[in-house]
Scaffold this motif. Structure first.
Motif, PDB file in Angstrom:
ATOM      1  N   ASN A 144       0.678  -1.115  -0.391  1.00 44.33           N
ATOM      2  CA  ASN A 144       0.055   0.108   0.477  1.00 44.33           C
ATOM      3  C   ASN A 144       0.732   1.468   0.019  1.00 44.33           C
ATOM      4  OD1 ASN A 144      -2.814  -0.684   0.043  1.00 44.33           O
ATOM      5  ND2 ASN A 144      -2.931  -1.733   2.120  1.00 44.33           N
ATOM      6  N   MET A 145       2.213   1.988   0.461  1.00 48.19           N
ATOM      7  CA  MET A 145       2.664   2.152   0.688  1.00 48.19           C
ATOM      8  C   MET A 145       3.195   2.542  -0.389  1.00 48.19           C
ATOM      9  SD  MET A 145       6.230   2.861   2.765  1.00 48.19           S
ATOM     10  CE  MET A 145       7.081   1.653   1.280  1.00 48.19           C
ATOM     11  N   ILE A 146       3.764   1.739  -1.611  1.00 49.99           N
ATOM     12  CA  ILE A 146       4.989   2.446  -2.656  1.00 49.99           C
ATOM     13  C   ILE A 146       3.140   2.533  -3.844  1.00 49.99           C
ATOM     14  CG2 ILE A 146       6.634   0.548  -2.242  1.00 49.99           C
ATOM     15  CD1 ILE A 146       5.597  -1.818  -4.251  1.00 49.99           C
TER      16      ILE A 146
ATOM     17  N   ASN B 158      10.744   7.916 -12.316  1.00 45.74           N
ATOM     18  CA  ASN B 158      11.569   7.204 -11.754  1.00 45.74           C
ATOM     19  C   ASN B 158      11.185   6.802 -10.763  1.00 45.74           C
ATOM     20  OD1 ASN B 158      11.973   7.003 -14.934  1.00 45.74           O
ATOM     21  ND2 ASN B 158      13.653   7.492 -14.916  1.00 45.74           N
ATOM     22  N   TYR B 159      11.512   7.348  -9.902  1.00 46.57           N
ATOM     23  CA  TYR B 159      11.664   7.190  -7.853  1.00 46.57           C
ATOM     24  C   TYR B 159      10.238   6.556  -7.527  1.00 46.57           C
ATOM     25  CZ  TYR B 159      12.405   7.417  -3.239  1.00 46.57           C
ATOM     26  OH  TYR B 159      12.221   7.178  -1.779  1.00 46.57           O
TER      27      TYR B 159
ATOM     28  N   LEU C  15      10.684  -9.059  -2.849  1.00 46.50           N
ATOM     29  CA  LEU C  15      10.315  -7.282  -2.334  1.00 46.50           C
ATOM     30  C   LEU C  15      10.873  -7.223  -0.832  1.00 46.50           C
ATOM     31  CD1 LEU C  15       6.530  -7.463  -3.557  1.00 46.50           C
ATOM     32  CD2 LEU C  15       8.605  -6.842  -4.885  1.00 46.50           C
ATOM     33  N   HIS C  16      11.583  -6.231  -0.914  1.00 44.85           N
ATOM     34  CA  HIS C  16      12.101  -5.661   0.685  1.00 44.85           C
ATOM     35  C   HIS C  16      12.281  -4.472   0.433  1.00 44.85           C
ATOM     36  CE1 HIS C  16      15.899  -4.620   2.769  1.00 44.85           C
ATOM     37  NE2 HIS C  16      14.729  -5.212   3.632  1.00 44.85           N
TER      38      HIS C  16
ATOM     39  N   LEU D 127      13.690  -1.088  -3.892  1.00 46.08           N
ATOM     40  CA  LEU D 127      14.052   0.672  -4.229  1.00 46.08           C
ATOM     41  C   LEU D 127      15.146   0.099  -5.357  1.00 46.08           C
ATOM     42  CD1 LEU D 127      13.311   3.280  -5.033  1.00 46.08           C
ATOM     43  CD2 LEU D 127      14.547   3.474  -2.646  1.00 46.08           C
ATOM     44  N   LYS D 128      16.325   0.326  -4.419  1.00 42.94           N
ATOM     45  CA  LYS D 128      17.512  -0.163  -5.731  1.00 42.94           C
ATOM     46  C   LYS D 128      17.513  -1.083  -6.572  1.00 42.94           C
ATOM     47  CE  LYS D 128      22.728  -1.445  -5.368  1.00 42.94           C
ATOM     48  NZ  LYS D 128      22.357  -2.140  -6.594  1.00 42.94           N
ATOM     49  N   HIS D 129      17.026  -2.280  -7.013  1.00 43.69           N
ATOM     50  CA  HIS D 129      16.305  -2.679  -8.105  1.00 43.69           C
ATOM     51  C   HIS D 129      15.859  -1.877  -9.088  1.00 43.69           C
ATOM     52  CE1 HIS D 129      15.557  -6.644  -9.883  1.00 43.69           C
ATOM     53  NE2 HIS D 129      14.696  -6.177 -10.327  1.00 43.69           N
ATOM     54  N   HIS D 130      14.837  -1.222  -8.531  1.00 44.14           N
ATOM     55  CA  HIS D 130      14.102  -1.272  -9.514  1.00 44.14           C
ATOM     56  C   HIS D 130      14.232   0.638 -10.219  1.00 44.14           C
ATOM     57  CE1 HIS D 130      10.660   2.126 -10.717  1.00 44.14           C
ATOM     58  NE2 HIS D 130      11.225   2.708 -10.416  1.00 44.14           N
TER      59      HIS D 130
END
Length: 233
Positions: A96-98, A167-168, A185-186, A191-194
């Protein structure tokens, strides 16, 4: 410099953090446009009231929908640790956060303003001093805190150009593809993977803020963060 300052949170700790955020982040960014993306509830109402004298240009208040976490692969036993929700609840909170953060791209585009700089911050934090050093940052890079990166990138604060922040904010838009690739997911490592997918250039900036729970209790201290940076903890 035309700046969008984006806040996303439940507002759970806003009565404990607003004065600090106003004095240390909002006021030094004179004339910034503020975007609020909140979860429906009494905390959202309190947050809107506290921000009514600030330059809020777009506010979104929405219900969080139930998440079927079985659709996703997560790092084993994450989230974990003292004062954490149980694993399933924590995972639902993460999705939900992302998802909430992805809305900023629409909210900013909806206003039609061209920003030189976009800043993201949570609302449940206390800054240790005025964040008056952002004007000197290289906006060709995504600037993130130099602490709590935990094998990835600290996902609680970021500063960059509009396109880099587009992008972020788009992690949720791509998360299904990452899961299909086998990514677990973590928060920080995802976030780094993305961002690695976009070949993002990252700069770690020396800044300090501490998280605040809804009852006003602190998650950590600035000394804790300094010890981590110095390799002590």
């Amino acid at each position: 410099m035309k700046t969008a300052l984006c806040f996303a949170c439940t507002g759970r700790s806003i009565v404990h953090t607003f004065d600090n955020i106003k004095g240390n982040l909002i006021d030094p960014l004179e004339g910034c446009d503020i975007y609020l993306n909140l979860v429906q509830g009494s905390n959202a109402v309190d947050t809107v009231v506290l921000f009514e004298k600030e330059n809020v240009v777009n506010t979104s208040i929405s219900f969080e929908k139930p998440v079927d976490i079985k659709e996703y692969n997560f790092r084993n036993n994450w989230p974990y640790g003292e004062n954490r929700p149980n694993v399933d609840v924590g995972r639902e909170i993460f999705i939900n956060m992302i998802k909430a953060r992805s809305k900023f791209n629409h909210m900013i585009d909806e206003m039609g303003t061209e920003y030189d700089r976009v800043i993201f911050s949570r609302l449940d934090v206390l800054y240790d001093k005025k964040v008056d050093y952002l004007d000197g940052l290289d906006l060709s890079k995504i600037n993130i805190p130099d602490f709590h990166n935990w094998g990835g990138y600290n996902d609680r604060f970021a500063v960059s150009s509009r396109e880099n922040m587009r992008n972020y904010f788009s992690l949720y838009d791509n998360v299904d593809d990452y899961v299909k690739e086998g990514h677990e997911l973590h928060a920080e490592s995802s976030l780094k993977h993305h961002l690695d997918k976009f070949n993002s250039d990252i700069e770690h900036i020396p800044m300090r803020f501490i998280r605040v729970r809804s009852n006003g209790n602190l998650e950590e201290t600035v000394d804790d963060l300094d010890k981590e940076w110095n390799g002590i903890a």
